[in-house]
Design an enzyme around this catalytic site. Structure first.
Site, mmCIF file in Angstrom:
data_model
loop_
_atom_site.group_PDB
_atom_site.id
_atom_site.type_symbol
_atom_site.label_atom_id
_atom_site.label_comp_id
_atom_site.label_asym_id
_atom_site.label_seq_id
_atom_site.Cartn_x
_atom_site.Cartn_y
_atom_site.Cartn_z
ATOM 1 C CG HIS B 10 -7.203 -1.669 7.638
ATOM 2 N ND1 HIS B 10 -6.771 -2.923 7.320
ATOM 3 C CD2 HIS B 10 -6.503 -0.823 6.847
ATOM 4 C CE1 HIS B 10 -5.835 -2.850 6.376
ATOM 5 N NE2 HIS B 10 -5.673 -1.577 6.069
ATOM 6 C CG ASP B 47 -6.997 -3.628 2.814
ATOM 7 O OD1 ASP B 47 -7.409 -4.690 2.276
ATOM 8 O OD2 ASP B 47 -5.798 -3.426 3.042
ATOM 9 C CG HIS B 83 -5.828 -6.455 5.496
ATOM 10 N ND1 HIS B 83 -4.801 -5.720 4.986
ATOM 11 C CD2 HIS B 83 -5.398 -6.907 6.702
ATOM 12 C CE1 HIS B 83 -3.794 -5.711 5.846
ATOM 13 N NE2 HIS B 83 -4.126 -6.426 6.892
ATOM 14 C CG HIS B 197 -1.290 -2.176 -0.171
ATOM 15 N ND1 HIS B 197 -1.665 -3.085 0.780
ATOM 16 C CD2 HIS B 197 -0.037 -2.531 -0.567
ATOM 17 C CE1 HIS B 197 -0.683 -3.953 0.954
ATOM 18 N NE2 HIS B 197 0.305 -3.642 0.162
ATOM 19 C CG HIS B 199 -1.946 2.184 6.121
ATOM 20 N ND1 HIS B 199 -2.446 1.648 7.277
ATOM 21 C CD2 HIS B 199 -2.528 1.481 5.117
ATOM 22 C CE1 HIS B 199 -3.275 0.661 6.981
ATOM 23 N NE2 HIS B 199 -3.325 0.534 5.671
#
Lengths: 522, 403
Positions: B10, B47, B83, B197, B199
């Protein structure tokens, strides 16, 4: 529309519940056949429950005639033989429909006129059979061995909350009937079904048609063996187990007390604590703890080595934290949930069933308390070989969650669909609580009697009829029908194939694309 | 054989620039650890970036680290996550792949209507790697439904499958509202399933699925995650041994205050007592306050002064969570924090009966509203034209309203 029908005979004598009719020579009465005695005002529906020979010729002469034919090879012909020899049928009244109000029916309380003609029942005669808002289709009306193109519907939520018993000898069609019911209810907004499937026969593995093909897609399948794509691995986290879930298994009082003591001290980790032999404040005999530990290891398929726990089966320390919760949520969203228990021992199956049923029942009790139960679908639990949990022997040792649901589940919109070929093993008070009985062919007199004694309608004259039911033929006795309805169960494959075909035709029009995947030359 | 597996980096997450920078820093630290550990290759299970087109400064820092890996001879096998996925293909992962910094393993072909995924072979180790991208709303499930699993399963050798999906059977209790797919959608018999995906940190081995691993985020991207995980991390697989490497960027200190039946002044005193004599050097301070105040308003609590004190004690950043802090005056709030579906139901119920329709009682109105919401939530199918989509949704609405 005026129904015509074929004349079958004429009422000649009898009394209420035992009406005697002579059969017309060119027709044949059948056990279970429905006929109509009609006059200007009403139609009385009657059902044949016995048939016998009769003759104007004395018994002695009949025997002589037979002897001449057999011993002397002398063929004797009767004059007006159709008048002299005939069959008599015994009939009971089912229902009366007044012609001025054909949608309304009442239980018969008077006899039809003597010499009333009896004719076959026709589709047009049955307009009083209505379709409830939440219709549960059970099959087509049957008159003897003749099936009419008239689907029979009962009120789904009422039937399911008040429990259903499906009974019949092996091979008479219990599984087909159950498959049909599951197919019919799946995807409907009024109910959900939890199926504990010890024969793994309802999902439809290995190319067989089954609930996996249901167009609604509202089927969740949990299995612990060779999980097909889209199905769920049946994993239950040890932390979700509670000592009371073991109530339907034969643990001794001392073992139960030990389980409770460990639970009190270690909470969600109580099973691990027993196996890892952690200390507990209450003193227990070493032998008790050792036996308990050994039983839990075996039952839950766990291994223990170097102070570490290894999970080999359904019960796990890593996975399955939400399994029971998810199953309950799926049921509340009107899904059909099938648990394949075919590779489990009976005890493991009961433990899993008990665990899910307890959680589901607790949730529905909560909804009743907070006034939201009307927003929830009826939850029905399908139990194969029901006497394993509802049998007299089992219940003598103490009640379990299934007997609690049988007794008081209807108040909380939770029902049972109990399947068995041995209803006599279920206590009478529980059988009486099963307010809809779907009776398939049963040869054993004791089993027939157990059903007859607890049926919603008077079936005291139907023993012979029940014994004569062929594969796929059944009799439905329900608090939610005016009379015991004979039906024919359709073939599951035929029923399902139509729905599948129309769903496939719609799906074939959908475009499939895979954006995000880079396509390469092979 | 030794490889690293990370997911949910991220990069570019967090609204605050100070925290946002930490996602890049975590990536930098993790890459340094991979190089130091001399891994044969790195797996990134979706991500990498917080968005499909991240900010230039985040691209720059990621490229710099990926270049270091390339220079160290460590290939990177990657998939897009929910994301950083883009249906149009305009995603930064494709740019990185063009530059030779990563290999997106979600490649394949359509054979007899089935999605046939390619297995890539790592040159150094001979390991075979395939993967499936993740999409928002678990839409990748449709891809799995069409996946030719058999061709992947029959391949011999050490195999790795990258995925970016929540797995129903492995979800923890607190994450049941996340859309998830069944484990059975993944091809069986692989030696390592590199997940992303969700966490969470989880290792699972079952009968047909060995080493299904969720490494957790590289750096937590929410208050709750910081509170629960403290820091991020990733996995190293070293010849059958699984090692989780922590990525320590900042310390965290979680302060939980029960404000039930307290005045704002009492809450201030409780916080002051909790921070008294503590050092928060280079620490992210997480202040969670919950309960119903007996007097006053939430704004009566002098957070500014408290924050000044915490900052003076060396805090790197202070995050405050007062979602469940209520004032007496707000008793009329009718909806407590529930799942989205429950919240939606409660809102619909609250507004029932406003539209008077003959023959429609409130129960029926509720059902109609729910059906309409569900119909209008339908997403546009891949390849479906806008007018086709609109027509489909309109027809669904008409059908529900029996028009």
């Amino acid at each position: 529309m005026v129904a015509s029908g074929v004349v079958k005979g004429q009422i000649i004598s009898g009394k209420f519940g035992e009406i005697l009719a002579r059969q017309k020579s060119d027709s044949a009465f059948e056990l279970g056949e429905i006929v109509i005695a009609e006059d200007a005002e009403k139609k009385v529906f009657l059902q044949v429950y016995d048939i016998e020979y009769s003759s104007q010729v004395s018994q002695q002469n009949l025997e002589l005639i037979s002897g001449l034919a057999l011993e002397e090879d002398a063929a004797m012909e009767f004059m007006d033989k159709n008048l002299r020899n005939y069959k008599l049928a015994f009939l009971k009244p089912l229902i009366t429909v007044w012609k001025k109000d054909a949608k309304n029916s009442v239980l018969s309380k008077s006899l039809p006129e003597i010499f009333s003609t009896l004719r076959t029942v026709e589709r047009e005669d049955l307009s009083f059979l209505t379709r409830p808002a939440h219709a549960l289709c059970l099959g087509n009306l049957r008159s003897g061995s003749h099936t009419l193109n008239v689907p029979i519907y009962l009120d789904g939520p009422a039937v399911l909350t008040h429990h259903v018993l499906i009974t019949g000898t092996t091979g008479k069609g219990k599984s087909v009937l159950m498959s049909n019911l599951l197919w019919d209810i799946t995807g409907k907004s009024y109910a959900s079904l939890l199926v504990l499937d010890p024969h793994d026969e309802y999902y439809g593995r290995n190319h067989a048609i089954g609930l996996k093909d249901h167009p609604s897609g509202k089927v969740a399948y949990y299995t612990a063996r060779d999980v097909p794509t889209g199905a769920r691995s049946l994993k239950i986290n040890l932390a979700t187990l509670r000592p009371q879930h073991f109530g339907c298994l034969d643990f001794s009082d001392a073992q139960e007390q030990a389980m409770n003591a460990f639970y009190k001290e270690y909470g969600a980790k109580w099973v691990e604590s027993i196996i890892l032999e952690k200390p507990v404040k209450v003193a227990f005999n070493d032998a008790t703890i050792n036996v308990l530990k050994r039983r839990l290891l075996y039952l839950l398929d766990l291994d223990f080595s170097a102070n570490q726990l290894f999970c080999n089966g359904v019960f796990d320390i890593t996975a399955g934290e939400n399994t029971v919760k998810t199953i309950c949520e799926e049921l509340e969203k009107t899904s059909t949930v099938i648990i394949d228990t075919s590779n489990f021992s009976g005890q493991v199956e009961l433990l899993i069933g008990s665990l899910i049923a307890s959680e589901l029942f607790a949730r529905y009790r909560h909804y009743k308390r907070d006034g939201t139960i009307a927003q929830k679908p009826v939850a029905s639990i399908v139990l194969e070989e029901a006497p394993r949990v509802l049998g007299k022997e089992v219940l003598e040792k103490g009640g379990n969650i299934f007997s609690s649901i049988a007794r008081e589940g209807r108040k909380f919109n939770v029902g049972l669909v109990a399947i068995t070929q041995l209803p006599s093993l279920i206590p009478r008070e529980i059988l009486a609580n099963m307010n809809t009985k779907i009776i398939l062919g049963t040869e054993m007199a004791g089993e027939r009697q157990a059903i007859i004694d607890s049926a919603s309608q008077d079936l005291s004259t139907d023993s012979r009829n029940i014994a004569a039911l062929d594969k796929g033929e059944c009799l439905i006795s329900s608090n939610f029908s005016r009379f015991a309805i004979p039906i024919k169960v359709p073939f599951f494959e035929t029923l399902a194939a139509q729905d599948i075909a129309s769903a496939k035709s719609a799906a074939s029009k959908e475009k499939r694309a895979f954006p995000g995947v880079q396509f390469t030359q092979e | 054989m030794k490889f690293a597996h990370m997911a949910d980096c991220h990069i570019g997450s967090w609204r605050d620039p100070q925290l946002r920078e930490l996602s890049s820093e975590a990536f930098k630290t993790a890459i340094a650890q991979c190089i130091e550990e001399k891994v044969d290759f790195l797996l990134i299970a979706g991500d990498l970036f917080h968005t499909a087109i991240p900010g230039i400064e985040h691209i720059r820092s990621a490229v710099k680290e990926l270049k270091r890996l390339k220079d160290a001879g460590i290939p990177v096998y990657i998939i897009a996550g929910s994301h950083d996925y883009s249906p149009s293909g305009k995603t930064m992962i494709d740019v990185l792949e063009e530059a030779g910094l990563v290999l997106n393993v979600v490649k394949g072909s359509i054979v007899d209507g089935k999605l046939h995924l390619k297995l890539f072979t790592d040159k150094k180790t001979g390991v075979k790697i395939a993967g499936m991208l993740g999409k928002r709303g678990t839409l990748e499930k449709q891809f799995y439904e069409s996946l030719d699993k058999e061709s992947l399963e029959k391949e011999k050798g050490f195999k790795i499958f990258l995925f970016h999906s929540a797995i129903t059977e492995l979800m923890p209790k607190e994450l049941t509202s996340i859309g998830a797919s069944e484990l059975s959608y993944l091809p069986k018999g692989f030696d390592y399933y590199a997940g992303g995906h969700v966490h969470i940190v989880k290792e699972y081995t079952g009968k047909d699925y060995k080493n299904v691993i969720y490494p957790g985020p590289l750096f937590p991207d929410s208050f709750a995650e910081l509170e629960k995980l403290g820091n991020g991390g990733f996995y190293i697989y070293d010849n059958g041994k699984l090692i989780r490497k922590e990525v320590l960027i900042k310390k965290t200190a979680a302060l939980v205050i029960d404000a039930e039946h307290k005045s704002p002044e009492e809450v201030e005193e409780m916080i002051a007592a909790k921070i008294h004599d503590r050092q928060f050097t280079d620490t992210i301070v997480l202040l969670r306050i919950a309960g119903r105040l007996k007097t006053g308003k939430v704004s009566d609590i002098n957070f500014r002064e408290l924050f000044r004190k915490i900052n003076a004690q060396g805090a790197f950043f202070i995050l405050k969570n007062t979602h469940k802090l209520l004032a007496q005056e707000f008793e009329e709030i009718k909806i407590e924090e529930k799942s989205i579906a429950e919240l939606e139901d409660a809102l619909v119920r609250e507004h029932l009966g406003q539209a008077k329709i003959t023959g429609v009682d409130t129960d029926k109105e509720f059902l109609l509203a729910k059906k309409l919401i569900a119909a209008f939530e339908t997403e546009k199918h891949e390849g479906e034209k806008v007018y086709e989509y609109e027509d489909r949704v309109r027809k669904a609405g008409d059908k529900i309203l029996e028009l």
